[in-house]
Design a protein around this motif. Sequence first.
Motif, PDB file in Angstrom:
ATOM      1  N   LEU A 118       0.900  -1.236  -0.132  1.00 42.67           N
ATOM      2  CA  LEU A 118      -0.055  -0.164  -0.005  1.00 42.67           C
ATOM      3  C   LEU A 118       0.828   1.236  -0.096  1.00 42.67           C
ATOM      4  O   LEU A 118       0.701   2.375  -0.618  1.00 42.67           O
ATOM      5  CB  LEU A 118      -0.965  -0.102   1.230  1.00 42.67           C
ATOM      6  N   LEU A 119       1.735   1.223   0.750  1.00 39.27           N
ATOM      7  CA  LEU A 119       2.979   2.283   0.999  1.00 39.27           C
ATOM      8  C   LEU A 119       3.534   2.396  -0.469  1.00 39.27           C
ATOM      9  O   LEU A 119       3.589   3.778  -0.960  1.00 39.27           O
ATOM     10  CB  LEU A 119       3.980   2.242   1.910  1.00 39.27           C
ATOM     11  N   THR A 120       4.158   1.731  -1.072  1.00 35.50           N
ATOM     12  CA  THR A 120       4.562   1.750  -2.381  1.00 35.50           C
ATOM     13  C   THR A 120       3.744   2.297  -3.507  1.00 35.50           C
ATOM     14  O   THR A 120       4.160   2.804  -4.306  1.00 35.50           O
ATOM     15  CB  THR A 120       5.337   0.425  -2.587  1.00 35.50           C
ATOM     16  N   PHE A 144       6.440  -3.881  -8.292  1.00 38.28           N
ATOM     17  CA  PHE A 144       7.201  -2.704  -8.164  1.00 38.28           C
ATOM     18  C   PHE A 144       8.686  -2.766  -8.443  1.00 38.28           C
ATOM     19  O   PHE A 144       9.301  -2.573  -7.659  1.00 38.28           O
ATOM     20  CB  PHE A 144       6.925  -2.248  -6.717  1.00 38.28           C
ATOM     21  N   PRO A 145       9.080  -2.996  -9.802  1.00 39.28           N
ATOM     22  CA  PRO A 145      10.336  -3.161 -10.203  1.00 39.28           C
ATOM     23  C   PRO A 145      11.060  -1.937 -10.128  1.00 39.28           C
ATOM     24  O   PRO A 145      12.357  -1.884 -10.130  1.00 39.28           O
ATOM     25  CB  PRO A 145      10.209  -3.529 -11.732  1.00 39.28           C
ATOM     26  N   GLU A 146      10.653  -0.697  -9.604  1.00 35.57           N
ATOM     27  CA  GLU A 146      11.275   0.480  -9.730  1.00 35.57           C
ATOM     28  C   GLU A 146      11.669   0.746  -8.284  1.00 35.57           C
ATOM     29  O   GLU A 146      12.459   1.687  -7.945  1.00 35.57           O
ATOM     30  CB  GLU A 146      10.286   1.625 -10.134  1.00 35.57           C
ATOM     31  N   VAL A 147      11.266   0.066  -7.241  1.00 33.88           N
ATOM     32  CA  VAL A 147      11.674  -0.090  -6.010  1.00 33.88           C
ATOM     33  C   VAL A 147      12.733  -0.989  -5.673  1.00 33.88           C
ATOM     34  O   VAL A 147      12.965  -2.118  -6.068  1.00 33.88           O
ATOM     35  CB  VAL A 147      10.385  -0.288  -4.950  1.00 33.88           C
ATOM     36  N   ILE A 148      13.720  -0.638  -4.967  1.00 42.02           N
ATOM     37  CA  ILE A 148      15.071  -1.470  -4.236  1.00 42.02           C
ATOM     38  C   ILE A 148      14.506  -2.326  -2.992  1.00 42.02           C
ATOM     39  O   ILE A 148      14.433  -1.923  -2.100  1.00 42.02           O
ATOM     40  CB  ILE A 148      16.257  -0.519  -3.910  1.00 42.02           C
ATOM     41  N   LEU A 149      14.048  -3.501  -3.315  1.00 47.73           N
ATOM     42  CA  LEU A 149      13.644  -4.537  -2.344  1.00 47.73           C
ATOM     43  C   LEU A 149      14.690  -5.100  -1.379  1.00 47.73           C
ATOM     44  O   LEU A 149      15.706  -5.588  -2.247  1.00 47.73           O
ATOM     45  CB  LEU A 149      12.797  -5.787  -2.694  1.00 47.73           C
TER      46      LEU A 149
END
Length: 327
Positions: A118-120, A144-149
């Motif tokens: 939800l945040l992302t 969310f490929p643009e976020v660094i997990l």
Amino acid sequence: MKHISILVPRGNVALSCIEGSFTFFNKVNDFLSGMKKPALFDVQLVGLSTEAEVYHKLFKVTPDVVFNEVRKTDLIIIPAVNGDMNKVIEMNKEFLPWMVRQYHTGAELASLCVGAFLLTSTGLLNGKKCATHWVAANEFRKMFPEVILVSDKIITDERGIYSSGGANSFLNLILYLIEKHAGRDISILCAKMFEVEIERDSQSSFIIFEGQKEHGDEAVKKAQEYIEGNFHSKISVDQLADMFSVSRRNLERRFKKATSNTTAEYMQRVKIEAAKLRLESSRDNVNEVMYKVGYTDTKAFRNTFKRITGLSPLEYRNKYNRGVSVS
């Protein structure tokens, strides 16, 4: 006084995240009252309406206020939301622009466990680090490929946007936020009162590696199955490429795209997962386990094991092998 907004989302929500956050922040006020100091936190449950949300057909949580009536808040807590994440995000989408506006006017945001989805969805974590439950890592990367997990981390802190690892790890993030706003001494008091192990920074030892097979690349899937069935043997990338009639470069590219691991990383993770299972259930010593999963270099095995799990093989065995812990 700092205003804290704990979201009461629609859908299948982890009630412990709402109750735990509410209890911890209010306990800080109790501690301060006992010290003859003023309360620090004004805690509100914030919903999409003032109607009670029913969770698990048993528990009702009634918001104190509707989100758009909260003109200014200092910290927004986003609890874990479960189920089909696209549907969960859709049914709670009205929260998103409000959270973005609050962040841009000075509020901090904190997601607990899979509340990270939800945040992302706000877009505020693009290009930044985020943690979530390790079980949801593959789905999160896909969405969310643009976020660094950073799937091994318990806490991330990205300039006022926080996230936590899975399940009860959310308590470590709550303690982190309490320390930031109320001080170290109060945070330690809370940790002692609720018997939470403070300053855990990794969920690596809890992770069960399950190869990402929800993709359509059959050659990669066959390579994965071969690795998993022959982890005790020495396998090279060139050997795999020859077996499935693709070039090494092509296999490496497709493998990384499909599984989020390089071929070599996947081999290591499969071997270490097999080693973990033997350390948990057998009486084999560390060297015996090492040889059975295909390692011959003691140093390489120990270093790889610790990098992936956060513990040495012996520490892992002592922690999770019932026979060892009982004796």
